[in-house]
Design a protein around this motif. Structure first.
Motif, short mmCIF file in Angstrom:
data_model
loop_
_atom_site.label_atom_id
_atom_site.label_comp_id
_atom_site.label_asym_id
_atom_site.label_seq_id
_atom_site.Cartn_x
_atom_site.Cartn_y
_atom_site.Cartn_z
N LEU A 129 14.26 5.93 0.17
CA LEU A 129 13.12 5.19 -0.36
C LEU A 129 12.10 4.89 0.73
O LEU A 129 10.89 4.89 0.47
N ASP A 130 12.57 4.62 1.94
CA ASP A 130 11.66 4.41 3.06
C ASP A 130 10.90 5.70 3.39
O ASP A 130 9.69 5.68 3.66
N ILE A 131 11.62 6.81 3.37
CA ILE A 131 10.99 8.10 3.63
C ILE A 131 9.91 8.38 2.60
O ILE A 131 8.83 8.89 2.93
N MET A 132 10.18 8.04 1.34
CA MET A 132 9.20 8.25 0.28
C MET A 132 7.94 7.42 0.51
O MET A 132 6.81 7.88 0.26
N LEU A 133 8.11 6.20 1.00
CA LEU A 133 6.94 5.35 1.29
C LEU A 133 6.11 5.95 2.42
O LEU A 133 4.88 6.01 2.33
N TRP A 134 6.78 6.36 3.50
CA TRP A 134 6.06 6.99 4.60
C TRP A 134 5.36 8.25 4.14
O TRP A 134 4.21 8.52 4.54
N ALA A 135 6.03 9.04 3.31
CA ALA A 135 5.44 10.29 2.83
C ALA A 135 4.21 10.02 1.97
O ALA A 135 3.18 10.70 2.09
N SER A 136 4.30 9.02 1.09
CA SER A 136 3.15 8.70 0.24
C SER A 136 1.98 8.20 1.08
O SER A 136 0.82 8.57 0.83
N LEU A 137 2.26 7.38 2.10
CA LEU A 137 1.19 6.90 2.97
C LEU A 137 0.52 8.07 3.69
O LEU A 137 -0.71 8.13 3.78
N VAL A 165 -3.48 9.07 3.40
CA VAL A 165 -4.38 9.19 4.54
C VAL A 165 -4.99 10.59 4.59
O VAL A 165 -6.20 10.76 4.76
N ALA A 166 -4.14 11.60 4.43
CA ALA A 166 -4.64 12.97 4.45
C ALA A 166 -5.58 13.23 3.30
O ALA A 166 -6.61 13.91 3.45
N GLY A 167 -5.27 12.68 2.14
CA GLY A 167 -6.12 12.87 0.97
C GLY A 167 -7.51 12.29 1.17
O GLY A 167 -8.51 12.85 0.71
N VAL A 168 -7.57 11.15 1.86
CA VAL A 168 -8.87 10.51 2.13
C VAL A 168 -9.66 11.32 3.14
O VAL A 168 -10.90 11.45 3.03
N LEU A 169 -9.00 11.90 4.13
CA LEU A 169 -9.69 12.57 5.22
C LEU A 169 -10.07 14.02 4.91
O LEU A 169 -11.07 14.52 5.44
N LEU A 170 -9.31 14.68 4.07
CA LEU A 170 -9.57 16.09 3.78
C LEU A 170 -10.74 16.27 2.83
O LEU A 170 -11.12 15.35 2.10
N PRO A 171 -11.35 17.46 2.80
CA PRO A 171 -12.41 17.75 1.83
C PRO A 171 -11.90 17.58 0.40
O PRO A 171 -10.70 17.68 0.13
N LYS A 172 -12.82 17.36 -0.52
CA LYS A 172 -12.45 17.09 -1.91
C LYS A 172 -11.51 18.13 -2.49
O LYS A 172 -10.57 17.80 -3.23
N LYS A 173 -11.75 19.39 -2.18
CA LYS A 173 -10.97 20.47 -2.76
C LYS A 173 -9.47 20.25 -2.58
O LYS A 173 -8.67 20.56 -3.46
N TYR A 174 -9.10 19.72 -1.41
CA TYR A 174 -7.69 19.50 -1.11
C TYR A 174 -7.32 18.02 -1.20
O TYR A 174 -6.19 17.68 -1.53
N LEU A 213 -9.45 3.84 -4.62
CA LEU A 213 -8.15 3.18 -4.74
C LEU A 213 -7.15 3.76 -3.73
O LEU A 213 -6.38 3.02 -3.11
N THR A 214 -7.17 5.06 -3.57
CA THR A 214 -6.29 5.71 -2.60
C THR A 214 -6.62 5.26 -1.18
O THR A 214 -5.71 5.00 -0.37
N LYS A 215 -7.90 5.17 -0.86
CA LYS A 215 -8.31 4.71 0.47
C LYS A 215 -7.83 3.28 0.71
O LYS A 215 -7.34 2.95 1.81
N SER A 216 -7.93 2.44 -0.32
CA SER A 216 -7.45 1.07 -0.21
C SER A 216 -5.94 1.05 0.06
O SER A 216 -5.46 0.29 0.92
N ALA A 217 -5.20 1.89 -0.67
CA ALA A 217 -3.75 1.95 -0.47
C ALA A 217 -3.40 2.46 0.92
O ALA A 217 -2.45 1.97 1.55
N ALA A 218 -4.17 3.41 1.43
CA ALA A 218 -3.93 3.94 2.77
C ALA A 218 -4.14 2.87 3.83
O ALA A 218 -3.31 2.70 4.74
N ILE A 219 -5.23 2.14 3.72
CA ILE A 219 -5.51 1.08 4.69
C ILE A 219 -4.45 -0.02 4.60
O ILE A 219 -3.97 -0.52 5.63
N SER A 220 -4.07 -0.40 3.37
CA SER A 220 -3.03 -1.42 3.19
C SER A 220 -1.73 -0.98 3.82
O SER A 220 -1.05 -1.76 4.50
N GLY A 221 -1.36 0.29 3.62
CA GLY A 221 -0.12 0.80 4.17
C GLY A 221 -0.12 0.82 5.68
O GLY A 221 0.87 0.45 6.33
N ILE A 222 -1.24 1.24 6.26
CA ILE A 222 -1.36 1.28 7.72
C ILE A 222 -1.23 -0.13 8.30
O ILE A 222 -0.64 -0.34 9.36
N PHE A 223 -1.77 -1.12 7.59
CA PHE A 223 -1.68 -2.51 8.03
C PHE A 223 -0.26 -3.06 7.88
O PHE A 223 0.26 -3.76 8.76
#
Length: 288
Positions: A4-12, A16-25, A86-96
């Motif tokens: 379950l911890d691995i799944m959380l790290w993987a989703s985070l 992060v990658a989803g926010v940073l990559l171009p829209k297509k990916y 929403l994804t960007k918010s989740a990424a920032i929350s997770g990093i914090f």
């Protein structure tokens, strides 16, 4: 590290990658992150019901899989901006949040600070509690301060909200001040209430039913009602009020919230499941 911890790290990582990559990916990777995130919490449903005895978290976890699957589907289908925010918010929350959760020295420091402040608050009411490490004892009944008792999850949530919105810095700072510090103070009050209620046995309501469900001693009934019912309800109300305060400083947030909520209207759910595109909610014309 558990699965379950691995799944959380993987989703985070996918957020992060989803926010940073171009829209297509980016949208596809972010959608995959939501699927993994929802599955992780969905698998926790039995734990929150059988071990934690927390009804609100049980319901939230049970809904996690269908809700995140639906949002992930819409993300891939429509590349909806509000869902990427929403994804960007989740990424920032997770990093914090994750450093406090996965670095024992950091989480332990926060727990220690919260324990000391809570003990002082309890005793300021004329009570005589004592602390042994992260355990606060009142009238022979112990309450352990764990990471969840520091409100780090709720604070991380609002760090994510403030961080994901494009707005002038002064408004973002004001939104931060009315959310994160306020949440911490309210959480100390919450801890003080739970410890006082349990230590003084304020809520011995239906103790036998609580014993049969939880397997705990009859005295646990006061902790159950104070912590799992009243404090949870109070926290929910507080989050709503704090959300309103944040929105007053960051009204841009409201447009994204309205758009995401519109996806759950029955008629819009049907449209999405038929593969049709649902129009984005029109921005509110807020008075300046």
């Amino acid at each position: 590290m558990e699965i379950l911890d691995i799944m959380l790290w993987a989703s985070l990582a996918m957020f992060v990658a989803g926010v940073l990559l171009p829209k297509k990916y980016g949208y596809r990777l972010a959608a995959a992150g939501w699927v993994v995130f929802g599955l992780r919490w969905g698998l926790s449903t039995p734990e929150y019901y059988l071990a934690e005895h927390n009804l609100m978290y049980t319901v939230a976890c049970a809904l996690a899989i269908p809700v995140t699957l639906y949002l992930a589907y819409v993300m891939v289908k429509d590349e909806r901006e509000s869902l990427m925010v929403l994804t960007k918010s989740a990424a920032i929350s997770g990093i914090f949040y994750f450093p406090f959760s996965y670095f024992p020295w950091l989480g332990g420091w926060l727990i220690g600070v919260t324990t000391d402040i809570t003990l002082a608050a309890v005793n300021s009411l004329g009570q005589h509690a004592t602390a042994y490490g992260d355990i606060i004892m009142l009238n022979g009944l112990p309450v352990q301060i764990i990471l969840a008792c520091t409100a780090i999850q709720s604070m991380a949530l609002f760090v994510g909200v403030v961080g994901c919105i494009k707005a002038p810095l002064d408004r973002k700072v004001k939104a931060f001040i009315v959310s994160v510090p306020v949440i911490y103070v309210l959480n100390v009050i919450r801890n003080t209430f739970v410890i006082s209620a349990y230590g003084n046995q304020w809520f011995q309501i239906a103790p036998q039913a609580i014993v049969e469900w939880t397997g705990e001693e009859a005295s646990y009934a006061s902790f159950f009602w104070a912590h799992n019912v009243l404090a949870e309800a109070g926290s929910l109300i507080a989050l709503v009020v704090i959300s309103y305060a944040v929105i007053t400083f960051l009204p841009e947030t409201l447009d994204y919230i309205r758009d995401i909520l519109s996806l759950f209207k029955p008629e819009n759910v049907k449209k999405n499941l038929r593969g049709e595109r649902v129009d984005e909610a029109k921005p509110l014309q807020l008075k300046s």
